[in-house]
Design an enzyme around this catalytic site. Sequence first.
Site, PDB file in Angstrom:
ATOM      1  N   LYS A   1      36.620   8.158  -4.070  1.00 30.69           N
ATOM      2  CA  LYS A   1      36.163   6.816  -3.016  1.00 30.69           C
ATOM      3  C   LYS A   1      37.860   6.010  -3.242  1.00 30.69           C
ATOM      4  O   LYS A   1      38.070   5.284  -2.595  1.00 30.69           O
ATOM      5  CB  LYS A   1      35.006   6.884  -3.049  1.00 30.69           C
ATOM      6  CG  LYS A   1      34.926   5.247  -2.863  1.00 30.69           C
ATOM      7  CD  LYS A   1      33.313   4.459  -3.532  1.00 30.69           C
ATOM      8  CE  LYS A   1      32.996   3.540  -4.851  1.00 30.69           C
ATOM      9  NZ  LYS A   1      34.108   2.765  -4.543  1.00 30.69           N
ATOM     10  N   ASN A   2      37.851   6.098  -4.734  1.00 27.73           N
ATOM     11  CA  ASN A   2      38.636   5.286  -5.068  1.00 27.73           C
ATOM     12  C   ASN A   2      40.446   5.295  -5.224  1.00 27.73           C
ATOM     13  O   ASN A   2      41.574   4.924  -5.575  1.00 27.73           O
ATOM     14  CB  ASN A   2      38.517   4.738  -6.735  1.00 27.73           C
ATOM     15  CG  ASN A   2      37.361   4.503  -6.821  1.00 27.73           C
ATOM     16  OD1 ASN A   2      36.619   3.204  -5.114  1.00 27.73           O
ATOM     17  ND2 ASN A   2      36.763   3.603  -8.048  1.00 27.73           N
TER      18      ASN A   2
ATOM     19  N   ARG B   1      33.581  -4.771  -1.835  1.00 30.98           N
ATOM     20  CA  ARG B   1      34.515  -5.818  -2.029  1.00 30.98           C
ATOM     21  C   ARG B   1      36.290  -5.224  -2.142  1.00 30.98           C
ATOM     22  O   ARG B   1      37.286  -5.541  -1.651  1.00 30.98           O
ATOM     23  CB  ARG B   1      34.566  -5.909  -4.065  1.00 30.98           C
ATOM     24  CG  ARG B   1      33.301  -6.015  -4.223  1.00 30.98           C
ATOM     25  CD  ARG B   1      33.200  -6.627  -5.698  1.00 30.98           C
ATOM     26  NE  ARG B   1      34.603  -6.968  -6.746  1.00 30.98           N
ATOM     27  CZ  ARG B   1      34.894  -8.004  -6.224  1.00 30.98           C
ATOM     28  NH1 ARG B   1      33.938  -8.593  -5.815  1.00 30.98           N
ATOM     29  NH2 ARG B   1      35.977  -8.181  -6.646  1.00 30.98           N
TER      30      ARG B   1
ATOM     31  N   CYS C   1      29.401  -9.155  -8.124  1.00 33.07           N
ATOM     32  CA  CYS C   1      28.386  -8.235  -7.542  1.00 33.07           C
ATOM     33  C   CYS C   1      28.191  -7.393  -8.343  1.00 33.07           C
ATOM     34  O   CYS C   1      27.889  -8.694  -9.789  1.00 33.07           O
ATOM     35  CB  CYS C   1      29.725  -7.040  -7.751  1.00 33.07           C
ATOM     36  SG  CYS C   1      30.177  -6.056  -8.942  1.00 33.07           S
TER      37      CYS C   1
ATOM     38  N   ARG D   1      34.049 -10.427 -11.073  1.00 37.23           N
ATOM     39  CA  ARG D   1      34.637 -10.238 -10.231  1.00 37.23           C
ATOM     40  C   ARG D   1      35.960 -11.153  -9.378  1.00 37.23           C
ATOM     41  O   ARG D   1      35.837 -10.522  -8.440  1.00 37.23           O
ATOM     42  CB  ARG D   1      34.573  -8.897  -8.968  1.00 37.23           C
ATOM     43  CG  ARG D   1      33.273  -8.309  -9.182  1.00 37.23           C
ATOM     44  CD  ARG D   1      33.750  -6.708 -10.457  1.00 37.23           C
ATOM     45  NE  ARG D   1      34.342  -6.197 -10.191  1.00 37.23           N
ATOM     46  CZ  ARG D   1      34.113  -5.021  -9.303  1.00 37.23           C
ATOM     47  NH1 ARG D   1      33.234  -4.903  -8.577  1.00 37.23           N
ATOM     48  NH2 ARG D   1      35.100  -4.388  -8.787  1.00 37.23           N
TER      49      ARG D   1
ATOM     50  N   ASP E   1      34.016   3.321 -15.250  1.00 38.20           N
ATOM     51  CA  ASP E   1      32.096   4.221 -14.273  1.00 38.20           C
ATOM     52  C   ASP E   1      31.794   5.726 -14.556  1.00 38.20           C
ATOM     53  O   ASP E   1      30.855   5.990 -13.354  1.00 38.20           O
ATOM     54  CB  ASP E   1      33.041   4.680 -12.670  1.00 38.20           C
ATOM     55  CG  ASP E   1      33.724   3.413 -12.080  1.00 38.20           C
ATOM     56  OD1 ASP E   1      34.898   3.482 -11.565  1.00 38.20           O
ATOM     57  OD2 ASP E   1      33.412   2.280 -12.593  1.00 38.20           O
TER      58      ASP E   1
ATOM     59  N   ARG F   1      27.300   4.878  -1.049  1.00 39.58           N
ATOM     60  CA  ARG F   1      28.614   4.430  -1.380  1.00 39.58           C
ATOM     61  C   ARG F   1      30.377   5.079  -2.020  1.00 39.58           C
ATOM     62  O   ARG F   1      30.876   5.221  -1.509  1.00 39.58           O
ATOM     63  CB  ARG F   1      28.982   3.195  -1.713  1.00 39.58           C
ATOM     64  CG  ARG F   1      27.954   1.660  -0.996  1.00 39.58           C
ATOM     65  CD  ARG F   1      27.950   0.233  -1.373  1.00 39.58           C
ATOM     66  NE  ARG F   1      29.933  -0.020  -1.869  1.00 39.58           N
ATOM     67  CZ  ARG F   1      30.373  -0.638  -2.955  1.00 39.58           C
ATOM     68  NH1 ARG F   1      29.511  -1.281  -3.233  1.00 39.58           N
ATOM     69  NH2 ARG F   1      31.146  -0.760  -2.324  1.00 39.58           N
TER      70      ARG F   1
HETATM   71  C1  EPZ Z   1      37.917  -0.484  -9.579  1.00 40.80           C
HETATM   72  O1  EPZ Z   1      37.714  -1.729  -9.245  1.00 40.80           O
HETATM   73  C2  EPZ Z   1      37.467   0.318  -9.829  1.00 40.80           C
HETATM   74  N1  EPZ Z   1      36.687   0.199  -7.426  1.00 40.80           N
HETATM   75  C3  EPZ Z   1      36.271  -0.063 -10.061  1.00 40.80           C
HETATM   76  O2  EPZ Z   1      35.083   1.056  -9.162  1.00 40.80           O
HETATM   77  C4  EPZ Z   1      36.291   0.616 -10.954  1.00 40.80           C
HETATM   78  O3  EPZ Z   1      35.132   0.277 -12.360  1.00 40.80           O
HETATM   79  C5  EPZ Z   1      37.307  -0.186 -11.735  1.00 40.80           C
HETATM   80  O4  EPZ Z   1      38.921  -0.429 -10.871  1.00 40.80           O
HETATM   81  C6  EPZ Z   1      38.265  -0.887 -13.653  1.00 40.80           C
HETATM   82  O5  EPZ Z   1      38.142   1.167 -13.589  1.00 40.80           O
HETATM   83  C7  EPZ Z   1      37.917   0.240  -6.912  1.00 40.80           C
HETATM   84  O6  EPZ Z   1      39.055   1.263  -6.983  1.00 40.80           O
HETATM   85  C8  EPZ Z   1      37.908   0.123  -5.584  1.00 40.80           C
HETATM   86  P1  EPZ Z   1      39.999  -4.032 -12.667  1.00 40.80           P
HETATM   87  P2  EPZ Z   1      38.809  -3.446  -9.781  1.00 40.80           P
HETATM   88  O7  EPZ Z   1      40.247  -4.971 -11.234  1.00 40.80           O
HETATM   89  O8  EPZ Z   1      40.440  -2.869  -9.057  1.00 40.80           O
HETATM   90  C9  EPZ Z   1      39.337  -8.037 -14.527  1.00 40.80           C
HETATM   91  C10 EPZ Z   1      32.614   1.911  -8.800  1.00 40.80           C
HETATM   92  O9  EPZ Z   1      32.129   1.972  -9.047  1.00 40.80           O
HETATM   93  N2  EPZ Z   1      40.230  -8.553 -13.357  1.00 40.80           N
HETATM   94  O10 EPZ Z   1      40.651  -3.161 -12.982  1.00 40.80           O
HETATM   95  O11 EPZ Z   1      37.907  -4.470  -8.873  1.00 40.80           O
HETATM   96  C11 EPZ Z   1      38.054  -7.775 -13.650  1.00 40.80           C
HETATM   97  O12 EPZ Z   1      37.568  -8.717 -14.278  1.00 40.80           O
HETATM   98  C12 EPZ Z   1      34.041   1.288  -8.738  1.00 40.80           C
HETATM   99  O13 EPZ Z   1      33.931   2.836  -7.924  1.00 40.80           O
HETATM  100  C13 EPZ Z   1      40.123 -10.112 -13.386  1.00 40.80           C
HETATM  101  O14 EPZ Z   1      40.132 -10.880 -14.256  1.00 40.80           O
HETATM  102  O15 EPZ Z   1      38.211  -3.096 -11.438  1.00 40.80           O
HETATM  103  C14 EPZ Z   1      37.218  -6.949 -15.197  1.00 40.80           C
HETATM  104  O16 EPZ Z   1      36.926  -7.235 -16.447  1.00 40.80           O
HETATM  105  C15 EPZ Z   1      32.990  -0.375  -9.371  1.00 40.80           C
HETATM  106  N3  EPZ Z   1      40.871 -10.798 -12.783  1.00 40.80           N
HETATM  107  C16 EPZ Z   1      38.851  -6.423 -15.241  1.00 40.80           C
HETATM  108  O17 EPZ Z   1      39.930  -7.055 -14.932  1.00 40.80           O
HETATM  109  C17 EPZ Z   1      41.771 -10.430 -11.312  1.00 40.80           C
HETATM  110  O18 EPZ Z   1      42.239 -10.400 -10.231  1.00 40.80           O
HETATM  111  C18 EPZ Z   1      38.911  -4.882 -14.537  1.00 40.80           C
HETATM  112  O19 EPZ Z   1      38.806  -4.976 -12.856  1.00 40.80           O
HETATM  113  C19 EPZ Z   1      40.985  -8.800 -11.019  1.00 40.80           C
HETATM  114  C20 EPZ Z   1      40.508  -7.768 -12.212  1.00 40.80           C
END
Ligand code: EPZ
Length: 436
Positions: free
Chosen positions: A23-24, A93, A117, A122, A308, A400
Amino acid sequence: MREYLEIEGGYSLSGEIVVSGAKNAVLPALAATLLAPGRYRFTNWPRLRDLCTMLELLGHLGARVEVRGEVLEVDTSTVEGMEAPYELVRRMRASILVLGPLVARFGRARVAMPGGCPIGKRPVDFHLRGLERLGARITLEHGYILTRADEGLRGAEIVFDFPSVTATENLMMAAVLARGRTEIHNAAREPEVVFLGEMLRAMGARIEGLGTDHLIIHGRNELSPPPAPLSIIPDRIEAGTYLMLPGLIPAEITLVGAEAAHLETPIARLREAGLEIEVEGNRIHARAGGRLRPLRLATAPYPGFPTDLQAQIMALLTRAQGLSFITENLFEKRFQHVFELRRMGADIEVDERTAVIRGPVMLQGAEVEATDLRASACLVLAALSAEGITRIYGLEHLDRGYEGMEKKLRALGARIERKRYEGPASFGPCGPGSGG
Ligand code: EPZ
């Protein structure tokens, strides 16, 4: 009509599970089709609700989507729209991933600001600050992110406070059409990020450092669709979820089409807990190896233990002999599944970011509500090992991210069925259709 999964626990499982496309990985790859007009072809793509949402968004922007046998075809020659409406962003998202490509190709984009979420607030500040570093002007109006780059984007140095997966993907897609060189420091290294980078390279982009935390992107004036169909990499989170089965119930399973190299840490931790896991090319065999041992683990960016898989391994550790500790370092609210596991009899205490799981506990079937995608998978695992019947509501989350989960599990011998909640025919003013 509310659907739910009904699972009768305690049945041993055996057989093969084919791992679906990730998916990702498919979501950013579909967003990347906006970078250049033309026909894109994908194989091994997963039939998921999130994929449909992304295809709906591409269609909304003017792309044409077609399935020819196993090949998913996206033609973006007629894309001219630049808006990702709230109705679509609120559902997924990852819609934010169209922001980088749209502003890189068209110089403008209007994307609804994603809300929080169930697993956390997020924020998308890394995405927006990075685009500003590339020369985009960003304003927030009426819940939308308005992005302009009338003179196009120009290369810059970008540093992330945290290796954000989608922020790395968004900015990589923006930088490939920026004038000059872009460097991204503290970039995410997930296999899905590498897959996107390889797709962009196949489109003519020049990217160095894929798989490391330091990316160097030399902008090009224009790109073109990859010459050959792209096969989506296997879903390491789906694979990791099923690998846990022998820790919960008597099971001997083989994952087919898996990429063990993307699962090194989860496999190492499951072996530490006592599972016997053998890798044979793209097949992974897993079976129980006696008593389950407790673990101390913390989630971390790749190649650490993936957030995840946190909910799923928590279900497994309810069966371990002793105290386990799980620290969730990525998302501030990713323990919602604890409350539902407790209702099944689990003994779990949460203190800030650490959950303490006392085992072994024989879980009891119950009616439970899934709050997010991975919590759903956790509850399915728990239900398979519980005594009696479990009903899991909130299937919109599960659908999803897991392709045909009940079909795959039934093929192994699981008693699992999707049912519909048929409420009473009518109850006074609040009968069906009354909108009450
Ligand atoms: C990706 O989400 C994945 N989604 C998530 O999978 C996964 O849990 C996550 O990466 C971590 O591995 C997709 O790839 C579509 P992050 P993402 O930005 O990119 C902070 C699933 O179940 N952050 O790596 O949104 C954030 O708050 C989903 O498949 C900021 O502060 O995660 C978090 O603490 C859930 N500002 C950390 O970084 C930003 O602009 C990691 O978030 C962006 C992120």
